[in-house]
Design an enzyme around this catalytic site. Structure first.
Site, PDB file in Angstrom:
ATOM      1  N   SER A  65      -1.867  69.897  91.483  1.00 60.14           N
ATOM      2  CA  SER A  65      -2.267  70.513  90.317  1.00 60.14           C
ATOM      3  C   SER A  65      -3.922  70.116  90.144  1.00 60.14           C
ATOM      4  O   SER A  65      -4.414  69.005  90.703  1.00 60.14           O
ATOM      5  CB  SER A  65      -1.563  69.861  89.326  1.00 60.14           C
ATOM      6  OG  SER A  65      -2.330  69.973  87.941  1.00 60.14           O
ATOM      7  N   THR A 106      -2.744  79.784  89.191  1.00 58.68           N
ATOM      8  CA  THR A 106      -2.116  79.888  88.145  1.00 58.68           C
ATOM      9  C   THR A 106      -2.611  80.790  86.776  1.00 58.68           C
ATOM     10  O   THR A 106      -3.691  80.576  86.432  1.00 58.68           O
ATOM     11  CB  THR A 106      -1.838  78.614  87.575  1.00 58.68           C
ATOM     12  OG1 THR A 106      -0.957  77.761  88.441  1.00 58.68           O
ATOM     13  CG2 THR A 106      -0.819  78.587  86.383  1.00 58.68           C
ATOM     14  N   LYS A 135       0.757  82.343  90.670  1.00 56.93           N
ATOM     15  CA  LYS A 135       1.874  81.716  90.120  1.00 56.93           C
ATOM     16  C   LYS A 135       1.834  82.007  88.392  1.00 56.93           C
ATOM     17  O   LYS A 135       0.697  82.167  87.798  1.00 56.93           O
ATOM     18  CB  LYS A 135       1.596  80.128  90.165  1.00 56.93           C
ATOM     19  CG  LYS A 135       2.764  79.342  89.251  1.00 56.93           C
ATOM     20  CD  LYS A 135       2.576  77.877  89.590  1.00 56.93           C
ATOM     21  CE  LYS A 135       3.524  76.928  88.992  1.00 56.93           C
ATOM     22  NZ  LYS A 135       3.107  76.653  87.410  1.00 56.93           N
ATOM     23  N   HIS A 142       6.189  78.776  83.687  1.00 59.84           N
ATOM     24  CA  HIS A 142       5.231  77.263  83.693  1.00 59.84           C
ATOM     25  C   HIS A 142       6.563  76.297  82.998  1.00 59.84           C
ATOM     26  O   HIS A 142       6.246  75.363  82.199  1.00 59.84           O
ATOM     27  CB  HIS A 142       4.447  77.478  82.603  1.00 59.84           C
ATOM     28  CG  HIS A 142       3.090  76.512  83.044  1.00 59.84           C
ATOM     29  ND1 HIS A 142       1.854  77.323  83.485  1.00 59.84           N
ATOM     30  CD2 HIS A 142       2.893  75.196  82.913  1.00 59.84           C
ATOM     31  CE1 HIS A 142       0.774  76.143  83.707  1.00 59.84           C
ATOM     32  NE2 HIS A 142       1.566  75.175  83.366  1.00 59.84           N
TER      33      HIS A 142
HETATM   34  C1  FMN Z   1       4.267  67.902  83.238  1.00 58.63           C
HETATM   35  C2  FMN Z   1       4.096  69.001  83.771  1.00 58.63           C
HETATM   36  C3  FMN Z   1       2.813  69.252  84.126  1.00 58.63           C
HETATM   37  C4  FMN Z   1       2.370  70.612  84.626  1.00 58.63           C
HETATM   38  N1  FMN Z   1       1.256  70.882  85.010  1.00 58.63           N
HETATM   39  C5  FMN Z   1       1.123  72.110  85.766  1.00 58.63           C
HETATM   40  C6  FMN Z   1      -0.131  72.177  86.240  1.00 58.63           C
HETATM   41  O1  FMN Z   1      -1.294  71.448  86.035  1.00 58.63           O
HETATM   42  N2  FMN Z   1      -0.430  73.284  86.654  1.00 58.63           N
HETATM   43  C7  FMN Z   1       0.504  74.400  86.877  1.00 58.63           C
HETATM   44  O2  FMN Z   1       0.329  75.522  87.508  1.00 58.63           O
HETATM   45  N3  FMN Z   1       1.704  74.096  86.446  1.00 58.63           N
HETATM   46  C8  FMN Z   1       1.846  72.764  85.913  1.00 58.63           C
HETATM   47  N4  FMN Z   1       3.153  72.929  85.394  1.00 58.63           N
HETATM   48  C9  FMN Z   1       4.318  73.710  85.590  1.00 58.63           C
HETATM   49  C10 FMN Z   1       5.033  73.506  87.009  1.00 58.63           C
HETATM   50  O3  FMN Z   1       4.231  73.787  88.008  1.00 58.63           O
HETATM   51  C11 FMN Z   1       6.176  74.481  87.246  1.00 58.63           C
HETATM   52  O4  FMN Z   1       5.949  75.601  86.857  1.00 58.63           O
HETATM   53  C12 FMN Z   1       7.390  73.978  86.079  1.00 58.63           C
HETATM   54  O5  FMN Z   1       7.429  72.519  86.051  1.00 58.63           O
HETATM   55  C13 FMN Z   1       8.623  74.582  86.658  1.00 58.63           C
HETATM   56  O6  FMN Z   1       9.629  74.225  85.775  1.00 58.63           O
HETATM   57  P1  FMN Z   1      10.627  73.068  85.947  1.00 58.63           P
HETATM   58  O7  FMN Z   1      10.043  71.767  85.224  1.00 58.63           O
HETATM   59  O8  FMN Z   1      11.722  73.599  84.993  1.00 58.63           O
HETATM   60  O9  FMN Z   1      10.969  72.950  87.203  1.00 58.63           O
HETATM   61  C14 FMN Z   1       3.511  71.598  84.708  1.00 58.63           C
HETATM   62  C15 FMN Z   1       4.856  71.323  84.324  1.00 58.63           C
HETATM   63  C16 FMN Z   1       4.999  70.017  84.000  1.00 58.63           C
HETATM   64  C17 FMN Z   1       6.491  69.574  83.469  1.00 58.63           C
END
Ligand code: FMN
Length: 407
Positions: free
Chosen positions: A128, A180, A271, A295
């Site tokens: 990330s 993203t 994404k 997300h």
């Molecule tokens: C704590 C946390 C931080 C996240 N930070 C980002 C990020 O910096 N960039 C991004 O594109 N998605 C981010 N996401 C989304 C994840 O990439 C992903 O889309 C998502 O966690 C998928 O769902 P799941 O947690 O149910 O597997 C984040 C998710 C979580 C839980």
């Protein structure tokens, strides 16, 4: 609690580090339960929570429960094929580790440990933009050898910010760039508001330590992170500064995506796609793949479950590029369901963060291993010879609102 030099003072009790055997992680639900005991409440909530009423987060998991399998008996399937070809790389299983901010605060192994775990298990991790470490640091954490690493971009500062960053990412050997597009503004994470950690451009582990009562209640985490901070100061490297998503979000247009695809000499993955027309726009802008993602329900509450919109996206761009999916994948069976409905692979976010909190890199390896054994078992029970043989004929999808099976 908070020292001027950035170190975290930990009392004697806090030095008794809680070491959790990774084998105690038996499922994502169990990793989550253990993580809640390891992490300070605000940090656990940051990972576990979602936007507004968290409806979309719940919907994501429910959508998987509405899918039932159509198994075939007596097929003598014993060693199903799990490998997939994705953007020029062969993965040993179709589960990638999604980009997650704040990973650096979860465990000292941090994003480097996540990247090593992914490589050890034959898959890809996506760093990330706000993980809290630089692309070079994670590249260095992998040392020599394979670099199954993608980089996820946010650039609130626009082109002037992303151009030099993208060049650095390329120089550090990352194989794909993930843009993203669902974060033009930050979702309303009410748990974070309650815990006082949203709305700032950057929060630091030092800042988190100010939540003294919560930290004191989690001495193992405090001791581990305190040592990591002190060690990083001794090495003269930056302490693990934790970047939250920029409060103003990171808006990208399709023109930006096209400009990125022009500049980046490799695949660009978009994404945050939730409809067929947007998948088409991504393809037209030069994307090599899309991720159907909401997300994890952390952005627009009320957005559809990703599994529900997957068939529409697949129908639009099938054959032209791989369609990946994330949000709500919790078991190997979910991986099989998503692939039956057309996903080329899936990503998981919270599942590996819970495991990282519990046991660092070893925890993440264990978690990915569980997805592997789960997927093998699912395919054997299905009578399906491999993930490449999955298709809609292996599942039945009940309509939304038709009632779900609850735990
Ligand atoms: C704590 C946390 C931080 C996240 N930070 C980002 C990020 O910096 N960039 C991004 O594109 N998605 C981010 N996401 C989304 C994840 O990439 C992903 O889309 C998502 O966690 C998928 O769902 P799941 O947690 O149910 O597997 C984040 C998710 C979580 C839980």
């Amino acid at each position: 609690m908070d020292l001027p030099n950035g170190a975290v003072r930990v009392d004697a009790r806090a030095r008794r580090e809680v070491r959790v055997d990774p084998s105690r992680i038996t499922s994502v639900a169990e990793a989550r339960r253990l993580a809640a005991r390891v992490l300070p409440r605000a940090l656990f909530d940051y990972i576990d929570g979602a936007a507004d009423d968290e409806l979309t987060m719940v919907r994501n998991e429910e959508a998987f429960r509405r899918v039932s399998f159509r198994p075939r008996m007596a097929t003598a399937t014993s060693e199903p094929r799990l490998g997939v070809e994705l953007l020029g790389r062969t993965l040993s299983l179709p589960v990638l580790l999604a980009p997650c901010g704040l990973a650096v605060a979860v465990h000292p192994d941090g994003p480097g440990g996540v990247a090593r775990a992914a490589r050890a298990r034959g898959t890809v991790s996506v760093l990330s933009a706000v993980a809290g470490v630089s692309p070079e640091q994670v590249g260095a954490a992998l040392g020599g050898g394979e670099r199954p690493l993608w980089y996820q971009l946010y650039a609130p500062g626009g082109r002037a910010e992303w151009e030099p960053l993208v060049d650095r990412v390329a120089a550090a050997g990352y194989e794909a760039l993930m843009v993203t597009v669902d974060t033009p503004a930050l979702g309303n994470r009410e748990r974070d508001r309650r815990n006082g950690i949203s709305g700032s451009m950057h929060a630091s582990v030092r800042g988190a330590a100010l939540l003294a009562a919560q930290v004191a209640a989690r001495p193992g985490w405090a001791a581990r992170m305190g040592r990591a901070l002190v060690a990083s100061r001794r090495q003269g490297t930056d302490g693990p500064t934790v970047g939250l998503v920029a409060a103003g979000g990171s808006p990208f247009t399709w023109d930006d995506v096209a400009a990125l695809a022009e500049r980046w000499d490799g695949p660009v993955v978009v994404k945050g796609i939730l409809s067929g027309p947007d998948a088409r726009r991504a393809l037209d802008a030069g994307a090599a793949a899309v991720v159907v993602s909401n997300h994890g329900g952390r952005q627009l509450d009320g957005a559809p479950a990703t599994l529900d919109v997957l068939p529409e996206v697949v129908a639009e761009v099938a054959g032209a590029m791989p369609v990946l999916l994330d949000s709500g994948v919790r078991r190997g069976g979910d991986v099989a369901k998503a692939m039956a409905l057309g996903a080329a692979a899936v990503l998981v976010g919270r599942p590996y963060l819970y495991a990282l909190a519990v046991a660092g890199q070893a925890g993440v390896e264990r978690l990915v291993g569980l997805f592997r054994s789960d997927l093998v078992r699912t395919l054997v029970l299905l009578g399906c010879p491999g993930v490449d043989a999955l298709g809609p004929e292996w599942v039945t999808v009940a309509p939304e609102g038709s009632g779900t099976v609850r735990r």
